[in-house]
Design an enzyme around this catalytic site. Structure first.
Site, mmCIF file in Angstrom:
data_model
loop_
_atom_site.group_PDB
_atom_site.id
_atom_site.type_symbol
_atom_site.label_atom_id
_atom_site.label_comp_id
_atom_site.label_asym_id
_atom_site.label_seq_id
_atom_site.Cartn_x
_atom_site.Cartn_y
_atom_site.Cartn_z
ATOM 1 N N GLU A 78 0.841 -1.273 0.140
ATOM 2 C CA GLU A 78 -0.078 -0.088 0.103
ATOM 3 C C GLU A 78 0.817 1.242 0.125
ATOM 4 O O GLU A 78 0.832 2.038 0.750
ATOM 5 C CB GLU A 78 -1.063 -0.158 1.141
ATOM 6 C CG GLU A 78 -2.034 -1.182 1.123
ATOM 7 C CD GLU A 78 -3.224 -1.259 2.211
ATOM 8 O OE1 GLU A 78 -3.192 -0.156 2.940
ATOM 9 O OE2 GLU A 78 -4.042 -1.993 1.972
ATOM 10 N N GLU A 105 -4.694 -8.966 -0.100
ATOM 11 C CA GLU A 105 -5.429 -8.649 0.908
ATOM 12 C C GLU A 105 -6.991 -8.632 0.870
ATOM 13 O O GLU A 105 -7.336 -7.856 -0.001
ATOM 14 C CB GLU A 105 -4.860 -7.332 1.679
ATOM 15 C CG GLU A 105 -3.597 -7.324 2.361
ATOM 16 C CD GLU A 105 -3.235 -6.108 3.362
ATOM 17 O OE1 GLU A 105 -4.224 -5.494 3.837
ATOM 18 O OE2 GLU A 105 -2.217 -5.854 3.265
HETATM 19 O O1 AHR Z 1 -4.651 -6.079 7.244
HETATM 20 C C1 AHR Z 1 -4.849 -4.793 8.046
HETATM 21 C C2 AHR Z 1 -4.161 -3.774 7.086
HETATM 22 O O2 AHR Z 1 -4.932 -3.600 6.000
HETATM 23 C C3 AHR Z 1 -2.857 -4.024 6.423
HETATM 24 O O3 AHR Z 1 -1.780 -3.762 7.381
HETATM 25 C C4 AHR Z 1 -2.554 -2.836 5.370
HETATM 26 O O4 AHR Z 1 -2.082 -3.243 4.310
HETATM 27 C C5 AHR Z 1 -4.372 -2.718 4.858
HETATM 28 O O5 AHR Z 1 -4.665 -1.526 5.323
#
Ligand code: AHR
Length: 553
Positions: free
Chosen positions: A223, A357
């Site tokens: 991110e 994610e």
């Molecule tokens: O999964 C929790 C968080 O969500 C991670 O650290 C981040 O990459 C995303 O914003």
């Protein structure tokens, strides 16, 4: 207040991320547009009271792309009790462990054949400095992103790779682009992977591992548009090229066929900010030179409906059930949107879309540290997981890796622990039921899903995928989203001579039923009622259920 000012500003940043804005691509009916069929089905079992009939046609002769087992990947960040207590209890713990890694968790994860684990983050990755997590003396630091707690660094490189060895998974390591340097990341890879007697390799040997480790997947930042450094697409691109070139894998076994795959940061939503990001990276990729390369583009997409995450993870009703499922189906549109951009610059689909994610993100459980992202995991999450895995399977030609967030005790977890206790979640059981789909070949299924409507929210009544495993056996997964009506499936099977079918189904009394330490088996798979007669498969689906069946020839 749980948070110090740093923590609250860090967490606050999560409240306004554009990637959290839901997309609007849901459809009420899924028609898997695929191919013809030769056999029609006649119901072979007694009709269920009030059951809706859905006809499927499956044509094994039209098999498509391989469903890469890596789409069943996990994510383990240094966040709350995801690593400490969830995986690591230390060698002196009374909780049974092997070199500090809890044995019950290892056994449970082995059973779902975890293909890869992404580590150490997440946002944590861009503040992680690997040297603090090796050797006899570890440096205690802070974890500003997640509760501001002390990070003891007792679980570091060796412990992570030992854990992977114990569960039989591959490493997906995210290097620090946000606050680290290319040199730091390059030295980490040299430390892990070189077989030559460099000073770093000798240090690795002195720390207990003379043989080089394998690192099959490398994430270049996380991110980077937000917690990973607030970079513009162009700035990230220039950084990524540097890391891609200098962060080398020296393992002799990874120089030819098993080369390390490099995954660039990609989009976190579907708006212009995200399409610009995908466009920037992929346009550059089209003309990349010998000195840099990528093999994957990451995408993050949580099911949240609104930010900050405010949906309850337990104690909700049919409206929240429908809203969350409606929102999760938007994953399909998001993949289509970014795949279309990737297709323009990479028509041969060399670069995988890596959804590293994904999952449901709800309000923290009352009484928990809000920085630890603790939530319950219900039957709704099992259905959510099945729907997403089916979407990934339908996009198997481009989506070749995915990592649910997160493996243990955090967000949509597989496993929850409390000291010596462990419970397997409904999501865990979905991953277990889907094991036969790992590396199976996608087989087209045609069906009219019908509709289920509640509170003006319309969803497809059913969802389904099929695949042929590596031994040639046919597997079907069918989800009944309707929480009230059973469904009778009639499936025609072309391309095989079906003789019998057997399988498992996962359902529970309520949409928000959960497994607890006291009642760990409320949501657990049971035998499914499937029959084959005259080469035709009939199957009864309970309301709100996930069912996987295999067909014997
Ligand atoms: O999964 C929790 C968080 O969500 C991670 O650290 C981040 O990459 C995303 O914003």
């Amino acid at each position: 207040m749980f948070f110090s000012s740093t923590r609250s500003s860090s967490f606050g940043r999560h409240l306004v991320l554009p990637f959290m804005v839901p997309t609007h691509t849901g459809t009420s009916v899924i028609r898997a547009l695929l191919f013809g069929f030769t056999l029609m089905v006649i119901g072979a079992t007694a009709p269920l009271a009030g059951a809706q009939k859905v006809e499927l046609s499956v044509d094994v002769s039209k098999a498509g792309a391989k469903i890469d087992r890596n789409i069943f990947g996990q994510f383990a960040e240094h966040l709350g009790h995801g690593v400490y207590e969830g995986i690591w209890v230390g060698p002196d713990s009374k909780i049974p462990n092997t070199r500090g890694i809890r044995s019950d968790v290892v056994a449970a994860l082995k059973a779902i054949r975890v293909p890869n684990v992404r580590w150490p983050g997440g946002c944590f990755a861009d503040e992680y400095h690997w040297r603090k997590g090796i050797g006899a003396q570890r440096t205690a630091t802070l974890n500003p992103n997640w509760g501001g707690v002390i990070e003891p660094n007792t679980f570091g490189t060796h412990e992570f790779l030992d854990f992977l060895d114990q569960i039989g998974a591959d490493a997906y390591i995210s290097v620090n682009v946000g606050s680290g340097t290319p040199q730091e990341a390059a030295e980490w890879l040299e430390y892990m992977t070189t077989a030559q007697p460099t000073t770093l390799a000798k240090e690795r040997a002195a720390n207990g591992h003379p043989a080089p480790y394998k690192v099959p997947y490398l994430g270049i930042g996380n991110e980077s548009w937000d917690c990973g450094g607030n970079m513009t697409p162009d700035y990230y691109l220039s950084q990524m090229k540097i890391y891609s070139h200098f962060v080398r894998n020296f393992n002799p076994a990874q120089q030819d066929k098993q080369q390390m795959l490099k995954i660039a940061v990609g989009p976190g939503g579907d708006g212009p900010r995200w399409t610009e990001w995908t466009e920037t990276v992929m346009k550059a990729y089209q003309h990349h030179s010998w000195s840099w390369d990528i093999n994957g583009l990451s995408m993050h997409n949580y099911t949240v409906v609104r930010w900050p995450p405010s949906y309850a993870s337990v104690g909700f009703g049919e409206t929240e059930y429908s809203q969350i499922l409606k929102s999760t189906l938007e994953m399909d549109g998001l993949i289509r949107k970014h795949s279309a951009i990737m297709d323009m610059y990479d028509p041969n689909k060399k670069v995988a879309l890596v959804v590293d994610e994904w999952g449901g993100w709800y309000a923290p459980l009352p009484g928990s540290n809000p920085g630890f992202l603790v939530q319950q995991n219900s039957l709704r999450d099992a259905i959510l997981a099945a729907l997403n895995l089916n979407i990934f399977a339908r996009h198997a030609d481009r989506v070749r890796m995915a990592n649910i967030a997160q493996m243990i005790n955090v967000l949509q977890a597989m496993i929850m622990t409390d000291k010596e206790k462990m419970v397997l979640t409904p999501t865990y059981y979905v991953f277990k039921m889907y094991v036969p789909f790992q590396d199976a070949t996608f087989v087209p299924v045609t069906f009219d899903a019908g509709q289920y409507t509640h509170d003006n929210i319309t969803l497809p009544r059913v969802d389904a995928i099929a695949a042929k495993d590596t031994t040639g056996k046919l597997w079907l997964e069918i989800t009944n989203l309707d929480p009230n009506q059973p469904v009778e499936i009639e499936a025609s099977l072309a391309g095989i001579t079906a003789k019998s079918a057997a399988g498992e189904t996962l359902t529970a009394p309520q949409v928000d039923s959960v497994n607890t330490f006291d009642a760990p088996n409320l949501v657990a798979p049971k035998p499914a009622s499937a029959k084959v007669q005259g080469g035709k498969l009939t199957l009864k689906l309970e309301p709100k259920s996930v069912t996987v069946v295999s067909v014997e020839q």
